[in-house]
Design a protein around this motif. Structure first.
Motif, PDB file in Angstrom:
ATOM      1  N   GLU A  75      23.266 -33.826 -33.147  1.00  0.00           N
ATOM      2  CA  GLU A  75      24.316 -34.512 -33.903  1.00  0.00           C
ATOM      3  C   GLU A  75      24.050 -34.395 -35.399  1.00  0.00           C
ATOM      4  O   GLU A  75      24.969 -34.118 -36.188  1.00  0.00           O
ATOM      5  N   ALA A  76      22.810 -34.600 -35.791  1.00  0.00           N
ATOM      6  CA  ALA A  76      22.458 -34.526 -37.211  1.00  0.00           C
ATOM      7  C   ALA A  76      22.653 -33.122 -37.770  1.00  0.00           C
ATOM      8  O   ALA A  76      22.944 -32.943 -38.964  1.00  0.00           O
ATOM      9  N   LYS A 114      28.912 -31.287 -32.109  1.00  0.00           N
ATOM     10  CA  LYS A 114      29.890 -32.316 -31.744  1.00  0.00           C
ATOM     11  C   LYS A 114      29.509 -32.931 -30.404  1.00  0.00           C
ATOM     12  O   LYS A 114      29.450 -32.237 -29.388  1.00  0.00           O
ATOM     13  N   ILE A 115      29.242 -34.243 -30.389  1.00  0.00           N
ATOM     14  CA  ILE A 115      28.913 -34.942 -29.150  1.00  0.00           C
ATOM     15  C   ILE A 115      30.222 -35.294 -28.450  1.00  0.00           C
ATOM     16  O   ILE A 115      30.943 -36.196 -28.862  1.00  0.00           O
ATOM     17  N   ILE A 121      27.587 -31.436 -25.394  1.00  0.00           N
ATOM     18  CA  ILE A 121      27.568 -31.181 -26.832  1.00  0.00           C
ATOM     19  C   ILE A 121      28.264 -29.854 -27.097  1.00  0.00           C
ATOM     20  O   ILE A 121      27.893 -28.821 -26.535  1.00  0.00           O
ATOM     21  N   ASP A 122      29.256 -29.874 -27.975  1.00  0.00           N
ATOM     22  CA  ASP A 122      30.013 -28.669 -28.314  1.00  0.00           C
ATOM     23  C   ASP A 122      29.614 -28.184 -29.715  1.00  0.00           C
ATOM     24  O   ASP A 122      28.964 -28.904 -30.487  1.00  0.00           O
ATOM     25  N   SER A 159      24.796 -27.923 -23.580  1.00  0.00           N
ATOM     26  CA  SER A 159      25.264 -27.450 -24.879  1.00  0.00           C
ATOM     27  C   SER A 159      26.259 -26.315 -24.686  1.00  0.00           C
ATOM     28  O   SER A 159      26.036 -25.418 -23.871  1.00  0.00           O
ATOM     29  N   VAL A 160      27.336 -26.332 -25.454  1.00  0.00           N
ATOM     30  CA  VAL A 160      28.327 -25.261 -25.428  1.00  0.00           C
ATOM     31  C   VAL A 160      28.182 -24.439 -26.697  1.00  0.00           C
ATOM     32  O   VAL A 160      28.263 -24.966 -27.813  1.00  0.00           O
ATOM     33  N   VAL A 161      27.933 -23.141 -26.507  1.00  0.00           N
ATOM     34  CA  VAL A 161      27.844 -22.189 -27.613  1.00  0.00           C
ATOM     35  C   VAL A 161      29.055 -21.276 -27.524  1.00  0.00           C
ATOM     36  O   VAL A 161      29.314 -20.678 -26.472  1.00  0.00           O
ATOM     37  N   ARG A 162      29.785 -21.159 -28.603  1.00  0.00           N
ATOM     38  CA  ARG A 162      31.014 -20.350 -28.624  1.00  0.00           C
ATOM     39  C   ARG A 162      30.720 -18.964 -29.206  1.00  0.00           C
ATOM     40  O   ARG A 162      30.115 -18.854 -30.278  1.00  0.00           O
ATOM     41  N   VAL A 163      31.155 -17.929 -28.501  1.00  0.00           N
ATOM     42  CA  VAL A 163      31.019 -16.550 -28.982  1.00  0.00           C
ATOM     43  C   VAL A 163      32.351 -15.840 -28.808  1.00  0.00           C
ATOM     44  O   VAL A 163      33.230 -16.310 -28.076  1.00  0.00           O
TER      45      VAL A 163
END
Length: 497
Positions: free
Chosen positions: A340-341, A345-346, A369-370, A389-393
């Motif tokens: 978050e820090a 995005k939680i 978490i996005d 965790s979601v990582v966008r590619v």
């Protein structure tokens, strides 16, 4: 006054003499339910000596008799697996159905070991030279050690000891001190199945016990499952002492979701693989790699499902239990804080969960978490908790590069309806276990379990044919004989004894 979980030596409880103990807690209540003995060097050596003393007779016991004991153990385990599942839920915290599934997956290796005679067969060449025959045999190693983690107190030991015992070795199991009682239950079941005293032993303890197993010359091999730093230590220390070592380390498992995937199937899989057993699985999916324009829809579907999960005491009607200890819960929560820090995005926040269990339980709800980036600690570290965790590619190539750049290579999955993309992924990805529309690609017992890179130290994976080879060593014999002597008459049907 709480009971003390002791060692098992020579077919019975062994108290040891260290006088040192550690607390065992119920994660759903925070209550100390027992204390576990912590072996000193003298205790460890007595348990190891028992395994060494039992080895010669067990090694020379016929393969037929050894497998008879294996079959009996399998029957008893099948009848009583709910008892073992209850112990696991009480000390680890996972829900009953998950605990029962753990026992069933371990039982698969027991069943595979029942068929070990086929895998112990050698080869034979007649007249390799004139009147000279050459043949090969596989023989056991001797006393072997198994050091198992807290997250699977029954299944992980069963990845190893059925094959070790079936092959003619004797065993010293060092379970996690966080949930030690399953090991004694298994020891008692072996005794009931007819396993001779000293063939299966349990050494409770901490680093003192581990170090003695790694350096004692009577122990011939070590099988370990745990975090990567400890796996590195186990491998380095054990091999330096001349032992055969298989050390399975940590993981950061990715699931790649391509634009053509069934998003409902993928969302279900992300929830199941990310939050089952509170994420305390080496095969848990902790990084969902969303490719292209489907990310928003995929995150929404995962979030919708995640919010329906009920967290609470695993003995009740809940989906997810507590984490194993308070310290581990707090460590996992700190990763959410850090993400978050760092700007992630939680989407679903498990830090605010209202659990159905004791107020002092070690609760942390499923967390989504996005917009996670590869430089964040929530991505780089193995969290071992219910954090997805979601990582966008933007492309398949970017997704593949992300997975292959990771220092871990344990498990991965791809979700797609494109057979060509799936085939390309399973060929190009640098990971030891791959799922295609399957989020947790744990192989069946007749295949072998293990990853690549920093997820495995040693050349041999667990169970399957590789497991049989790990617990045996090959010998080639070249033989020449004179004419055969007369053996006498015996009309009775030959017996396997």
């Amino acid at each position: 006054m709480t009971d003390t979980v002791q060692h098992w030596r020579d077919g019975e409880i062994f108290a040891g003499g260290s006088g040192q103990t550690a607390p065992v807690t119920n994660p759903a209540t925070g209550e100390i339910t027992a204390r576990v003995a912590l072996a000193d060097v003298a205790d460890a050596r007595q348990v190891i000596d028992a395994a060494a003393a039992a080895y010669p007779e067990w090694r020379d016991t016929s393969l037929a008799k050894r497998t008879q004991v294996l079959f009996k153990f399998r029957e008893l385990l099948d009848e009583r697996k709910p008892e073992l599942a209850e112990i696991i839920t009480r000390e680890h915290g996972k829900v009953r159905s998950d605990a029962l599934g753990e026992v069933s997956r371990g039982q698969e290796v027991v069943e595979f070991a029942c068929g070990i005679p086929h895998l112990l067969k050698g080869g034979f060449t007649e007249n390799a030279s004139t009147k000279v025959d050459v043949y090969s045999v596989r023989q056991p190693l001797g006393p072997v050690a198994i050091i198992s983690p807290f997250n699977f107190p029954a299944m992980v030991p069963m990845w190893f000891f059925p094959l070790a015992i079936a092959a003619g070795n004797t065993v010293v199991l060092k379970p996690s001190e966080k949930d030690p009682s399953a090991s004694l239950w298994l020891a008692a079941l072996w005794a009931e199945a007819g396993l001779p005293a000293g063939v299966f032993n349990v050494l409770q303890g901490d680093k003192t016990a581990v170090d003695e197993l790694l350096t004692n010359p009577k122990i011939k091999s070590v099988s370990f499952v745990g975090s990567t730093p400890i796996a590195q230590y186990v491998y380095a220390t054990g091999t330096a002492a001349g032992k055969r070592v298989q050390a399975l380390g940590g993981a950061k498992n990715h699931a790649v979701v391509l634009p053509d995937a069934d998003l409902d199937l993928a969302a279900d899989a992300m929830v199941n693989a990310g939050f089952g057993s509170a994420g305390e699985r080496c095969m848990a999916i902790s990084a969902c790699v969303a490719v292209g324009p489907i990310a928003d829809d995929l995150v929404a579907k995962i979030a919708e499902r995640t919010r329906t999960l009920k967290t609470g005491d695993g003995t009740g009607a809940v989906d997810m239990g507590p984490l194993v200890t308070e310290a581990h819960r707090d460590k996992v929560a700190s990763y959410i804080d850090a993400g978050e820090a760092a700007g992630a995005k939680i989407v679903v926040d498990g830090r605010t969960v209202e659990a159905d269990g004791g107020a002092a339980g070690f609760w942390l709800g499923p967390t989504l978490i996005d917009e996670v980036t590869p430089d964040m600690s929530v991505y780089t570290d193995e969290i071992f908790g219910p954090v997805l965790s979601v990582v966008r590619v933007e492309s398949y190539d970017e997704a593949l590069e992300l997975v292959n750049a990771n220092p871990f290579g344990n498990g991965t999955a791809i979700f797609t309806n494109d057979g060509g993309a799936a085939r390309r992924f399973q060929n190009e990805v640098e990971v030891g276990m791959v799922g295609i529309n399957v989020p947790i690609p744990v192989p069946m017992a007749y295949y072998s379990f293990g990853g690549w890179k920093n997820s495995l130290f040693g050349d041999t994976h667990a169970h399957g044919t590789e497991g049989v080879h790990f617990f045996t060593r090959a010998k080639a014999v070249t033989s020449r004989w004179l004419d055969p002597s007369h053996g006498g008459i015996e009309l009775g049907f030959p017996q396997n004894v």
